[in-house]
Design a protein around this motif. Structure first.
Motif, PDB file in Angstrom:
ATOM      1  N   VAL A 216     -28.954 -30.352 -39.500  1.00  0.00           N
ATOM      2  CA  VAL A 216     -30.345 -30.722 -39.244  1.00  0.00           C
ATOM      3  C   VAL A 216     -30.522 -32.213 -39.514  1.00  0.00           C
ATOM      4  O   VAL A 216     -30.180 -32.711 -40.589  1.00  0.00           O
ATOM      5  CB  VAL A 216     -31.308 -29.913 -40.126  1.00  0.00           C
ATOM      6  CG1 VAL A 216     -32.740 -30.398 -39.942  1.00  0.00           C
ATOM      7  CG2 VAL A 216     -31.209 -28.428 -39.786  1.00  0.00           C
ATOM      8  N   VAL A 217     -31.018 -32.916 -38.521  1.00  0.00           N
ATOM      9  CA  VAL A 217     -31.279 -34.345 -38.648  1.00  0.00           C
ATOM     10  C   VAL A 217     -32.703 -34.606 -38.167  1.00  0.00           C
ATOM     11  O   VAL A 217     -33.394 -33.706 -37.683  1.00  0.00           O
ATOM     12  CB  VAL A 217     -30.269 -35.169 -37.808  1.00  0.00           C
ATOM     13  CG1 VAL A 217     -28.851 -34.941 -38.299  1.00  0.00           C
ATOM     14  CG2 VAL A 217     -30.382 -34.840 -36.327  1.00  0.00           C
ATOM     15  N   ALA A 218     -33.152 -35.844 -38.309  1.00  0.00           N
ATOM     16  CA  ALA A 218     -34.488 -36.196 -37.839  1.00  0.00           C
ATOM     17  C   ALA A 218     -34.602 -35.866 -36.348  1.00  0.00           C
ATOM     18  O   ALA A 218     -33.756 -36.246 -35.546  1.00  0.00           O
ATOM     19  CB  ALA A 218     -34.748 -37.680 -38.070  1.00  0.00           C
ATOM     20  N   GLY A 219     -35.647 -35.137 -36.005  1.00  0.00           N
ATOM     21  CA  GLY A 219     -35.862 -34.775 -34.613  1.00  0.00           C
ATOM     22  C   GLY A 219     -35.177 -33.508 -34.171  1.00  0.00           C
ATOM     23  O   GLY A 219     -35.275 -33.131 -32.990  1.00  0.00           O
ATOM     24  N   SER A 220     -34.476 -32.826 -35.072  1.00  0.00           N
ATOM     25  CA  SER A 220     -33.817 -31.576 -34.693  1.00  0.00           C
ATOM     26  C   SER A 220     -34.846 -30.524 -34.290  1.00  0.00           C
ATOM     27  O   SER A 220     -35.849 -30.323 -34.982  1.00  0.00           O
ATOM     28  CB  SER A 220     -32.973 -31.032 -35.851  1.00  0.00           C
ATOM     29  OG  SER A 220     -31.816 -31.794 -36.058  1.00  0.00           O
ATOM     30  N   ASP A 221     -34.574 -29.845 -33.182  1.00  0.00           N
ATOM     31  CA  ASP A 221     -35.437 -28.748 -32.753  1.00  0.00           C
ATOM     32  C   ASP A 221     -35.117 -27.478 -33.535  1.00  0.00           C
ATOM     33  O   ASP A 221     -34.044 -27.348 -34.139  1.00  0.00           O
ATOM     34  CB  ASP A 221     -35.230 -28.455 -31.260  1.00  0.00           C
ATOM     35  CG  ASP A 221     -35.860 -29.507 -30.365  1.00  0.00           C
ATOM     36  OD1 ASP A 221     -36.781 -30.214 -30.826  1.00  0.00           O
ATOM     37  OD2 ASP A 221     -35.426 -29.623 -29.212  1.00  0.00           O
ATOM     38  N   LEU A 222     -36.049 -26.558 -33.493  1.00  0.00           N
ATOM     39  CA  LEU A 222     -35.788 -25.194 -33.932  1.00  0.00           C
ATOM     40  C   LEU A 222     -35.216 -24.454 -32.725  1.00  0.00           C
ATOM     41  O   LEU A 222     -35.913 -24.216 -31.744  1.00  0.00           O
ATOM     42  CB  LEU A 222     -37.075 -24.519 -34.398  1.00  0.00           C
ATOM     43  CG  LEU A 222     -36.987 -23.006 -34.651  1.00  0.00           C
ATOM     44  CD1 LEU A 222     -36.044 -22.704 -35.813  1.00  0.00           C
ATOM     45  CD2 LEU A 222     -38.374 -22.422 -34.906  1.00  0.00           C
ATOM     46  N   ASP A 223     -33.927 -24.110 -32.779  1.00  0.00           N
ATOM     47  CA  ASP A 223     -33.283 -23.349 -31.714  1.00  0.00           C
ATOM     48  C   ASP A 223     -33.406 -21.874 -32.064  1.00  0.00           C
ATOM     49  O   ASP A 223     -32.879 -21.429 -33.099  1.00  0.00           O
ATOM     50  CB  ASP A 223     -31.813 -23.738 -31.594  1.00  0.00           C
ATOM     51  CG  ASP A 223     -31.628 -25.197 -31.217  1.00  0.00           C
ATOM     52  OD1 ASP A 223     -32.213 -25.626 -30.209  1.00  0.00           O
ATOM     53  OD2 ASP A 223     -30.917 -25.917 -31.950  1.00  0.00           O
ATOM     54  N   ILE A 224     -34.068 -21.105 -31.205  1.00  0.00           N
ATOM     55  CA  ILE A 224     -34.373 -19.725 -31.562  1.00  0.00           C
ATOM     56  C   ILE A 224     -34.396 -18.839 -30.318  1.00  0.00           C
ATOM     57  O   ILE A 224     -34.810 -19.284 -29.236  1.00  0.00           O
ATOM     58  CB  ILE A 224     -35.714 -19.658 -32.332  1.00  0.00           C
ATOM     59  CG1 ILE A 224     -35.931 -18.294 -32.971  1.00  0.00           C
ATOM     60  CG2 ILE A 224     -36.877 -20.067 -31.452  1.00  0.00           C
ATOM     61  CD1 ILE A 224     -37.060 -18.269 -33.996  1.00  0.00           C
ATOM     62  N   VAL A 225     -33.919 -17.629 -30.488  1.00  0.00           N
ATOM     63  CA  VAL A 225     -34.001 -16.606 -29.437  1.00  0.00           C
ATOM     64  C   VAL A 225     -35.042 -15.582 -29.873  1.00  0.00           C
ATOM     65  O   VAL A 225     -34.984 -15.055 -30.993  1.00  0.00           O
ATOM     66  CB  VAL A 225     -32.652 -15.919 -29.202  1.00  0.00           C
ATOM     67  CG1 VAL A 225     -32.791 -14.796 -28.180  1.00  0.00           C
ATOM     68  CG2 VAL A 225     -31.609 -16.930 -28.731  1.00  0.00           C
ATOM     69  N   ILE A 226     -35.987 -15.317 -28.999  1.00  0.00           N
ATOM     70  CA  ILE A 226     -37.064 -14.374 -29.276  1.00  0.00           C
ATOM     71  C   ILE A 226     -36.883 -13.124 -28.405  1.00  0.00           C
ATOM     72  O   ILE A 226     -36.661 -13.229 -27.199  1.00  0.00           O
ATOM     73  CB  ILE A 226     -38.445 -15.013 -28.975  1.00  0.00           C
ATOM     74  CG1 ILE A 226     -38.693 -16.198 -29.929  1.00  0.00           C
ATOM     75  CG2 ILE A 226     -39.562 -13.981 -29.087  1.00  0.00           C
ATOM     76  CD1 ILE A 226     -38.816 -15.821 -31.387  1.00  0.00           C
ATOM     77  N   GLU A 227     -36.991 -11.960 -29.052  1.00  0.00           N
ATOM     78  CA  GLU A 227     -36.976 -10.689 -28.331  1.00  0.00           C
ATOM     79  C   GLU A 227     -38.410 -10.154 -28.253  1.00  0.00           C
ATOM     80  O   GLU A 227     -39.098 -10.063 -29.278  1.00  0.00           O
ATOM     81  CB  GLU A 227     -36.115  -9.664 -29.051  1.00  0.00           C
ATOM     82  CG  GLU A 227     -34.630  -9.976 -29.096  1.00  0.00           C
ATOM     83  CD  GLU A 227     -33.875  -8.880 -29.803  1.00  0.00           C
ATOM     84  OE1 GLU A 227     -33.476  -7.899 -29.143  1.00  0.00           O
ATOM     85  OE2 GLU A 227     -33.701  -8.990 -31.039  1.00  0.00           O
ATOM     86  N   LEU A 228     -38.826  -9.792 -27.050  1.00  0.00           N
ATOM     87  CA  LEU A 228     -40.157  -9.238 -26.834  1.00  0.00           C
ATOM     88  C   LEU A 228     -40.057  -7.763 -26.428  1.00  0.00           C
ATOM     89  O   LEU A 228     -39.136  -7.371 -25.707  1.00  0.00           O
ATOM     90  CB  LEU A 228     -40.885 -10.000 -25.732  1.00  0.00           C
ATOM     91  CG  LEU A 228     -41.188 -11.484 -25.978  1.00  0.00           C
ATOM     92  CD1 LEU A 228     -41.912 -12.058 -24.767  1.00  0.00           C
ATOM     93  CD2 LEU A 228     -42.001 -11.686 -27.238  1.00  0.00           C
ATOM     94  N   SER A 229     -41.034  -6.989 -26.867  1.00  0.00           N
ATOM     95  CA  SER A 229     -41.061  -5.573 -26.498  1.00  0.00           C
ATOM     96  C   SER A 229     -41.488  -5.375 -25.048  1.00  0.00           C
ATOM     97  O   SER A 229     -41.178  -4.356 -24.434  1.00  0.00           O
ATOM     98  CB  SER A 229     -41.998  -4.804 -27.431  1.00  0.00           C
ATOM     99  OG  SER A 229     -43.308  -5.347 -27.390  1.00  0.00           O
ATOM    100  N   SER A 230     -42.184  -6.349 -24.480  1.00  0.00           N
ATOM    101  CA  SER A 230     -42.526  -6.334 -23.057  1.00  0.00           C
ATOM    102  C   SER A 230     -42.684  -7.770 -22.583  1.00  0.00           C
ATOM    103  O   SER A 230     -42.911  -8.684 -23.388  1.00  0.00           O
ATOM    104  CB  SER A 230     -43.812  -5.540 -22.807  1.00  0.00           C
ATOM    105  OG  SER A 230     -44.905  -6.114 -23.488  1.00  0.00           O
ATOM    106  N   ALA A 231     -42.566  -7.973 -21.313  1.00  0.00           N
ATOM    107  CA  ALA A 231     -42.574  -9.328 -20.761  1.00  0.00           C
ATOM    108  C   ALA A 231     -43.901 -10.029 -21.020  1.00  0.00           C
ATOM    109  O   ALA A 231     -44.976  -9.445 -20.839  1.00  0.00           O
ATOM    110  CB  ALA A 231     -42.283  -9.286 -19.269  1.00  0.00           C
ATOM    111  N   ALA A 232     -43.807 -11.284 -21.437  1.00  0.00           N
ATOM    112  CA  ALA A 232     -44.994 -12.109 -21.671  1.00  0.00           C
ATOM    113  C   ALA A 232     -44.560 -13.564 -21.685  1.00  0.00           C
ATOM    114  O   ALA A 232     -43.382 -13.876 -21.866  1.00  0.00           O
ATOM    115  CB  ALA A 232     -45.665 -11.736 -22.988  1.00  0.00           C
ATOM    116  N   SER A 233     -45.507 -14.461 -21.506  1.00  0.00           N
ATOM    117  CA  SER A 233     -45.240 -15.892 -21.564  1.00  0.00           C
ATOM    118  C   SER A 233     -45.535 -16.400 -22.963  1.00  0.00           C
ATOM    119  O   SER A 233     -46.593 -16.109 -23.523  1.00  0.00           O
ATOM    120  CB  SER A 233     -46.099 -16.645 -20.551  1.00  0.00           C
ATOM    121  OG  SER A 233     -45.771 -16.258 -19.232  1.00  0.00           O
ATOM    122  N   LEU A 234     -44.605 -17.170 -23.517  1.00  0.00           N
ATOM    123  CA  LEU A 234     -44.806 -17.746 -24.843  1.00  0.00           C
ATOM    124  C   LEU A 234     -45.464 -19.112 -24.718  1.00  0.00           C
ATOM    125  O   LEU A 234     -45.191 -19.859 -23.768  1.00  0.00           O
ATOM    126  CB  LEU A 234     -43.473 -17.895 -25.575  1.00  0.00           C
ATOM    127  CG  LEU A 234     -43.016 -16.712 -26.431  1.00  0.00           C
ATOM    128  CD1 LEU A 234     -42.811 -15.482 -25.558  1.00  0.00           C
ATOM    129  CD2 LEU A 234     -41.738 -17.045 -27.187  1.00  0.00           C
TER     130      LEU A 234
END
Length: 213
Positions: free
Chosen positions: A33-51
């Motif tokens: 982790v450095v300055a400007g690092s993003d949060l890299d994440i995978v999200i599982e949804l129970s049904s399709a939706a826009s985040l």
């Protein structure tokens, strides 16, 4: 720099009950982790939706159960998924909600993806970079450290951070000023110049030769 908890709180407020899994990968689990690092994440949804779009979050979205399938059998709802991502999730990824995923795949899948990416993305990019007399420091870091990660994974199967990849490439080719790139990534005050751009190009050529011989 947004935390996984803060990000999940935001999603739960916007999409109550839909987020059933969340898995962190990238710099937050690779000790880089450095300055400007993003949060890299995978999200599982129970049904399709826009985040909602959130600054500082690099998100891939899949339906629940997708992480128990080969990556080739999954179509993401948003973001990009790759064999390298699948390997990170099943080895070093950090599950902050739901069950730890199996993300089935093979070392051959990962190697094939890395080799293809070197040619399909990086070689085309470097064909353009060769004609440029200079680039911003952040771009020099990107092209200088990105291919080194693929090089190491192709050779060993291990997925490492950009900083660690730079260290490993520097040990392999000590005549190149790669420690400067690692130092700048970690916040060091080292001016990056055209010589570092030339070194990044030279490093890519050596990497390509090393993995194709």
């Amino acid at each position: 720099m947004i935390t996984p908890g803060e990000y999940l709180d935001l999603l739960d407020a916007r999409l109550p009950g839909l987020v059933v899994g969340a898995h962190v990968y990238g710099s937050r689990v690779l000790d880089d982790v450095v300055a400007g690092s993003d949060l890299d994440i995978v999200i599982e949804l129970s049904s399709a939706a826009s985040l909602p779009s959130v600054d500082g979050a690099d998100v891939a979205v899949v339906l629940a159960g997708s992480l128990e399938k080969p990556v080739s059998d999954v179509t993401p709802l948003a973001g990009e998924i790759t064999p390298v991502l699948w390997q990170q999730l099943r080895t070093v990824g950090h599950t902050v909600r739901g069950a730890r995923p199996t993300c089935p795949g093979t070392a051959a899948d990962v190697e094939a993806y890395c080799r293809a990416n070197l040619v399909d993305y990086w070689q085309r990019l470097f064909d353009k970079v060769r004609t440029m007399p200079e680039l911003p420091p952040e771009d020099i870091l990107w092209i200088g450290l990105g291919p080194a990660r693929l090089w190491h994974t192709i050779r060993t199967g291990e997925i490492v951070s950009k900083s660690r990849a730079g260290e490993l490439a520097a040990a392999r080719w000590p005549d190149l000023p790669l420690p400067d790139l690692v130092a700048v990534r970690r916040g060091g005050d080292v001016p990056l110049t055209s010589s570092h751009l030339k070194a990044a190009v030279e490093l890519f050529d050596r990497i390509l030769a090393d993995v194709t011989t």
